[in-house]
Design a protein around this motif. Structure first.
Motif, PDB file in Angstrom:
ATOM      1  N   GLY A   1      35.919  12.897  15.294  1.00 56.19           N
ATOM      2  CA  GLY A   1      34.645  13.354  14.733  1.00 56.19           C
ATOM      3  C   GLY A   1      34.779  13.941  13.337  1.00 56.19           C
ATOM      4  O   GLY A   1      33.859  14.580  12.847  1.00 56.19           O
TER       5      GLY A   1
ATOM      6  N   CYS B   1      31.717  14.606  23.234  1.00 59.52           N
ATOM      7  CA  CYS B   1      31.246  13.283  23.646  1.00 59.52           C
ATOM      8  C   CYS B   1      29.846  13.067  23.086  1.00 59.52           C
ATOM      9  O   CYS B   1      28.979  13.929  23.229  1.00 59.52           O
ATOM     10  CB  CYS B   1      31.240  13.218  25.171  1.00 59.52           C
ATOM     11  SG  CYS B   1      30.366  11.803  25.836  1.00 59.52           S
ATOM     12  N   GLU B   2      29.644  11.931  22.459  1.00 60.48           N
ATOM     13  CA  GLU B   2      28.335  11.682  21.854  1.00 60.48           C
ATOM     14  C   GLU B   2      27.257  11.452  22.898  1.00 60.48           C
ATOM     15  O   GLU B   2      26.098  11.810  22.689  1.00 60.48           O
ATOM     16  CB  GLU B   2      28.419  10.485  20.885  1.00 60.48           C
ATOM     17  CG  GLU B   2      29.228  10.821  19.652  1.00 60.48           C
ATOM     18  CD  GLU B   2      29.396   9.639  18.713  1.00 60.48           C
ATOM     19  OE1 GLU B   2      28.452   8.847  18.586  1.00 60.48           O
ATOM     20  OE2 GLU B   2      30.476   9.517  18.105  1.00 60.48           O
TER      21      GLU B   2
ATOM     22  N   LEU C   1      24.235   5.483  17.903  1.00 58.09           N
ATOM     23  CA  LEU C   1      25.411   5.242  18.750  1.00 58.09           C
ATOM     24  C   LEU C   1      26.255   4.087  18.205  1.00 58.09           C
ATOM     25  O   LEU C   1      27.448   4.205  18.017  1.00 58.09           O
ATOM     26  CB  LEU C   1      24.990   4.953  20.197  1.00 58.09           C
ATOM     27  CG  LEU C   1      24.743   6.174  21.076  1.00 58.09           C
ATOM     28  CD1 LEU C   1      24.208   5.755  22.428  1.00 58.09           C
ATOM     29  CD2 LEU C   1      26.019   6.994  21.254  1.00 58.09           C
TER      30      LEU C   1
ATOM     31  N   PRO D   1      19.596  10.314  15.652  1.00 56.39           N
ATOM     32  CA  PRO D   1      20.773  10.005  16.480  1.00 56.39           C
ATOM     33  C   PRO D   1      21.135   8.521  16.413  1.00 56.39           C
ATOM     34  O   PRO D   1      20.253   7.672  16.309  1.00 56.39           O
ATOM     35  CB  PRO D   1      20.324  10.387  17.892  1.00 56.39           C
ATOM     36  CG  PRO D   1      18.837  10.331  17.862  1.00 56.39           C
ATOM     37  CD  PRO D   1      18.418  10.672  16.458  1.00 56.39           C
TER      38      PRO D   1
ATOM     39  N   ASP E   1      26.322  14.837  24.137  1.00 58.73           N
ATOM     40  CA  ASP E   1      25.515  15.514  23.127  1.00 58.73           C
ATOM     41  C   ASP E   1      24.077  15.005  23.127  1.00 58.73           C
ATOM     42  O   ASP E   1      23.129  15.794  23.055  1.00 58.73           O
ATOM     43  CB  ASP E   1      26.105  15.296  21.725  1.00 58.73           C
ATOM     44  CG  ASP E   1      27.436  16.010  21.552  1.00 58.73           C
ATOM     45  OD1 ASP E   1      27.766  16.839  22.432  1.00 58.73           O
ATOM     46  OD2 ASP E   1      28.145  15.723  20.568  1.00 58.73           O
TER      47      ASP E   1
ATOM     48  N   PRO F   1      32.386   6.695  21.276  1.00 58.82           N
ATOM     49  CA  PRO F   1      31.519   7.862  21.475  1.00 58.82           C
ATOM     50  C   PRO F   1      31.792   8.581  22.786  1.00 58.82           C
ATOM     51  O   PRO F   1      31.403   9.734  22.953  1.00 58.82           O
ATOM     52  CB  PRO F   1      30.109   7.258  21.477  1.00 58.82           C
ATOM     53  CG  PRO F   1      30.303   5.847  21.904  1.00 58.82           C
ATOM     54  CD  PRO F   1      31.654   5.424  21.413  1.00 58.82           C
ATOM     55  N   THR F   2      32.443   7.897  23.727  1.00 55.84           N
ATOM     56  CA  THR F   2      32.666   8.487  25.062  1.00 55.84           C
ATOM     57  C   THR F   2      34.167   8.506  25.385  1.00 55.84           C
ATOM     58  O   THR F   2      34.992   8.308  24.512  1.00 55.84           O
ATOM     59  CB  THR F   2      31.949   7.659  26.145  1.00 55.84           C
ATOM     60  OG1 THR F   2      32.639   6.409  26.281  1.00 55.84           O
ATOM     61  CG2 THR F   2      30.506   7.391  25.808  1.00 55.84           C
TER      62      THR F   2
END
Lengths: 574, 153
Positions: free
Chosen positions: A512, A108-109, A34, A32, A112, A201-202
């Motif tokens: 994405g 949303c990362e 960010l 993962p 997730d 990401p959000t």
């Protein structure tokens, strides 16, 4: 050079100079991240991608640590997972936690990661963020409370777009991201491209929505609500419904739009053809009469604002043509309104665009004619997806329909507008005809296709050598324009698209999407051009008709009044 | 004011990014704060976006973005002052003049700054107004001190 490294007690091949992250990715091991942006210099700030280096007994960031021969790495040891989970818990500790109300709910990362790492309790309680929501921009809404400070927007804005209108402000727990002097985006140098939204990401960055007004208008019996959609929408909407990338669902989209309640459905590609007629004529005129050269395209509103801010001395180089969206808006409320017997003030004109800057463009004061705005509301591809879902339309189970006529028929040249280099190819086809009276033998200009940031070609038009260049990503435009200003490069015509890849990768597209998906969209546009028979804008029968019935000739009086505009230097914080 | 900024910038003929902080310090020394115009000028000179300069400047406590008031209050928040109640003093000042640290009151009479340690721990809690020290201030005594400065007008 390649060598072996040991990952989770298994030998894998790694290449000298690459990062641990890249080596793992090739082996199908997902780590993962960010703050990581593919292709960008790693910042290593979020620590999400930590892996355990067994030899040094340390956690290292996979995104910024190069592989070493004989390295031993654990990617999912208890220590690694604990560390990643704690980071997510810390990020959640001051986060508003209002997923159900968030524009990025289900996409949303942070959500997730929270799910992936099985965060099941609020272990760390912090003071919730409370910053001002910035709704000052016509295109982009910034909610700093939802920001996790990954810095991707900051880097994309500076590195890819060359704008750098936002940066980190303050320090430590007080850090926020904002424009200079932390004032609204509307007074900053932001060009509204929306690439920051694409990497966020959000839900900290999102487009400004016009849903409530649109829905009120759809239900207002006095208003005729019409819609237009950009060339790239039909090949990118599919992904909103988990259909394959690049699938052309134009006819299904027509049907869906009518089911939502739009009375008439027009194709912006028609006015892309119209733009080509005007722009090619303008180019020919400039070349023949010794006008300002190089001429630069003006259909990208992100680029236009960028030029107004950073290159005001080059504004005379910009084509005076309005963008296809604005041309369609102007034509709907004049030519079409007259034909349909409607008053322009009773038409509510909506456009579906792959772009957030189009929202800004539609409200520019130059885009209002005698108190009537050309375009009343702009939705992004994403918002169209939401709208279709909101109206309960099953895109897989509707019968295809065609767009309305006039203003719904297009050539395949106009369709190319969606990809970087497309405007140039389409313009060259028509300019060639205007200069020689003949048609090009080979329409394809291979050198202008593909995702490269800067492409150039030299074209021989009956002995007249025309040098053209195509740039996408405004940072690339900056490099090219500086060379042009210094006299190092000489072109006749330059196409600039703000977003990397052009509109198919615009700031209003599906969030994405992978690079492969963007390539698939591009291929879909070129496939349409290969398959169809009318490949040049000047042979579009509806274009011929509108010039005959209404406009007269390209660059004529009516065109100047409705289809052309002007630009001026913008005083913003640079 | 503009010519002054230009003359400060001219002291840095190399115009490299390394000179950013000394430049900002010089400007603040001269103007008392960093104005928008100053940031724009520096940006043009160094070919650096205003957002970057603002980002760097806000990273450090030493830079302020509003002009100083007629009376500049520095509240010590060092350890000794903290132990003896400087938090209450700061709170009272903020309430009294209606601004937070780094800001200037609307009437321009006061500006407020929080400093880490003035180096007068024996006088804790201590504040300095226009460089004059006021020792062992309390939530009560500060009211009178501020009133005196206000009445000087």
């Amino acid at each position: 050079m390649s060598f072996l490294i040991e990952v989770n007690n298994k030998q894998i091949e790694a290449r000298k100079g690459e990062t641990i992250l890249d080596a793992l990715k090739r082996q199908g091991i997902h780590i993962p991240t960010l703050c990581h942006i593919k292709g960008s210099f790693p910042s290593g700030s979020c620590r999400m991608c930590v892996v355990e280096n067994v030899k040094t007994d340390r956690l290292v960031t996979a995104c910024s640590t190069p592989v070493e021969e004989g390295m031993k790495v654990l990617t999912h040891s208890p220590r690694v997972i604990e560390s990643r989970k704690t980071i997510v818990e810390l990020l959640l500790s001051n986060h508003p936690d209002d997923c159900l109300y968030c524009v990025r709910n289900k996409n949303c990362e942070l959500q997730d990661l929270s799910e992936e790492l099985q965060v099941r309790e609020r272990r760390i309680k912090g003071v919730k963020n409370s910053n001002h929501l910035d709704r000052s921009s016509a295109s982009i809404v910034r909610d700093p409370d939802k920001c996790i400070l990954c810095g991707r927007c900051v880097r994309i804005c500076e590195d890819v777009m060359g704008v750098a209108c936002i940066d980190f402000i303050n320090r430590g727990s007080q850090s926020v991201i904002g424009s200079a002097f932390n004032i609204g985006l509307n007074t900053s140098s932001c060009v509204n491209c929306g690439q920051c939204i694409m990497v966020c990401p959000t839900g900290a960055l999102s487009e400004k929505s016009h849903f409530p007004e649109l829905i009120a208008m759809l239900n207002n019996p006095e208003k005729t609500v019409v819609v237009q959609y950009a060339p790239s929408i039909s090949v990118s909407l599919a992904e909103e419904f988990k259909l394959p990338a690049g699938l052309d669902i134009n006819s299904l989209m027509n049907a869906a739009l009518r089911k939502i309640g739009f009375k008439y459905v027009f194709d912006t590609t028609f006015t892309a053809d119209l733009t080509i007629m005007e722009e090619a004529a303008e180019l020919v005129e400039r070349v023949k009469t010794g006008g300002t050269i190089p001429m630069i395209t003006s259909c990208c509103p992100g680029w236009v604002k960028f030029a107004e801010e950073f290159y005001p001395e080059m504004l005379p180089n910009l084509s005076s043509c309005k963008s296809p969206q604005q041309m369609m808006g102007a034509v709907i409320k004049t030519y079409w309104a007259e034909k349909a017997g409607l008053k322009p003030e009773n038409i509510y004109s909506v456009s579906i665009m792959p772009c957030t800057a189009k929202k800004f463009e539609a409200q520019r004061e130059e885009m209002t004619n005698k108190g009537i705005t050309d375009v009343d509301a702009v939705l992004t591809t994403r918002e169209l997806g939401q709208l279709i879902r909101m109206f309960g339309i099953d895109i897989n189970n509707i019968a295809p329909e065609t767009a309305d006529s006039p203003l719904g028929f297009r050539s395949s040249a106009g369709k190319l507008f969606g990809a970087t280099g497309g405007v140039m190819e389409a313009a060259v086809r028509t300019a060639y005809n205007m200069l020689t009276g003949e048609e090009l033998l080979r329409f394809k200009i291979e050198a202008l296709r593909g995702l490269d940031g800067c492409k150039e070609a030299s074209l021989d038009i009956n002995g007249l050598i025309v040098n053209v260049a195509v740039v996408n990503g405004l940072a690339n435009a900056r490099i090219l324009l500086d060379q042009v200003k210094k006299g190092k490069k000489n072109y006749h015509f330059i196409e600039v698209m703000a977003c990397p890849g052009g509109c198919i990768n615009g700031g209003g597209q599906h969030i994405g999407a992978s690079e492969e998906a963007v390539k698939a969209r591009m291929k879909a546009l070129y496939d349409i051009d290969d398959k169809e028979t009318i490949k040049v804008s000047h042979k579009n029968p509806e274009i011929i008709q509108i010039y005959k019935d209404f406009l007269g000739k390209p660059l004529g009086h009516k065109s100047h009044e409705l289809l052309h505009t002007h630009y001026c230097k913008r005083d913003v914080l640079l | 004011m503009e010519t002054n900024i230009k003359s400060i910038l001219n002291n840095y003929p190399e115009g490299s990014a390394d000179s950013l902080i000394p430049m900002l310090q010089d400007i603040q020394e001269h103007d008392g704060f960093l104005s928008k115009e100053a940031v724009i000028e520096v940006g043009k000179y160094l070919k650096m976006p205003a957002s970057k300069i603002f980002g760097v400047a806000t990273f450090y406590n030493q830079f302020r973005f509003t002009p100083l008031g007629k009376n500049h209050i520095q509240v010590c928040r060092g350890t000794a002052c903290h132990v003896l109640g400087s938090a209450t003093v700061l709170e009272e000042i903020e309430k009294n003049i209606g601004v937070k640290s780094g800001q200037t009151s609307r009437d321009g009479i006061f500006s407020l700054e929080v400093v880490a340690c003035i180096g007068a721990c024996g006088l804790a809690p201590v504040i300095a107004i226009n460089g004059n020290f006021h020792a062992k201030v309390t939530g009560e005594s500060i009211k009178e001190i501020l009133e005196n400065y206000r009445n000087q007008e």
